[in-house]
Scaffold this motif. Sequence first.
Motif, mmCIF file in Angstrom:
data_model
loop_
_atom_site.group_PDB
_atom_site.id
_atom_site.type_symbol
_atom_site.label_atom_id
_atom_site.label_comp_id
_atom_site.label_asym_id
_atom_site.label_seq_id
_atom_site.Cartn_x
_atom_site.Cartn_y
_atom_site.Cartn_z
ATOM 1 N N SER A 34 0.832 -1.213 0.000
ATOM 2 C CA SER A 34 0.000 0.000 0.000
ATOM 3 C C SER A 34 0.864 1.260 0.000
ATOM 4 O O SER A 34 0.485 2.272 -0.590
ATOM 5 C CB SER A 34 -0.980 -0.001 1.173
ATOM 6 N N LYS A 37 2.108 1.652 -3.621
ATOM 7 C CA LYS A 37 1.044 2.069 -4.537
ATOM 8 C C LYS A 37 0.558 3.484 -4.253
ATOM 9 O O LYS A 37 -0.265 4.019 -4.991
ATOM 10 C CB LYS A 37 -0.147 1.117 -4.428
ATOM 11 N N GLU A 39 -1.210 4.325 -1.649
ATOM 12 C CA GLU A 39 -2.503 4.266 -0.966
ATOM 13 C C GLU A 39 -2.391 4.718 0.491
ATOM 14 O O GLU A 39 -3.362 5.189 1.075
ATOM 15 C CB GLU A 39 -3.059 2.838 -1.013
ATOM 16 N N ARG A 40 -1.215 4.555 1.064
ATOM 17 C CA ARG A 40 -0.940 4.964 2.444
ATOM 18 C C ARG A 40 0.459 5.543 2.510
ATOM 19 O O ARG A 40 1.322 5.188 1.713
ATOM 20 C CB ARG A 40 -0.993 3.756 3.401
#
Length: 65
Positions: A34, A37, A39-40
Motif C-alpha cells: 500500500s 502504490k 494508498e498509504r
Amino acid sequence: MGLKISIAAARVNAGYTQKEAASLANVSKKTLSSYEKGERLPKVDVLNTLCQLYGCTLDDIKFLP
C-alpha cells in the motif's frame, strides 16, 4: 535537485522482495504494498527503516499520490 525514485524502485534497486523488505521493516507485505502504490504513507520510523535498508535518504524518495 537530483532525481527522486519511488519506494518500490528503491526496494528493487536494493535487491529486496516485498516480503523481505516488509519483514525487515516489521510491517506486513500488504502494508508495504500500500505504501508502494501510494494508498498509504508510512510512519516516519518505518520510512527511516526503509531508507536505511534501501541505502537512500528521505530526499531521494518521491511519494505517489
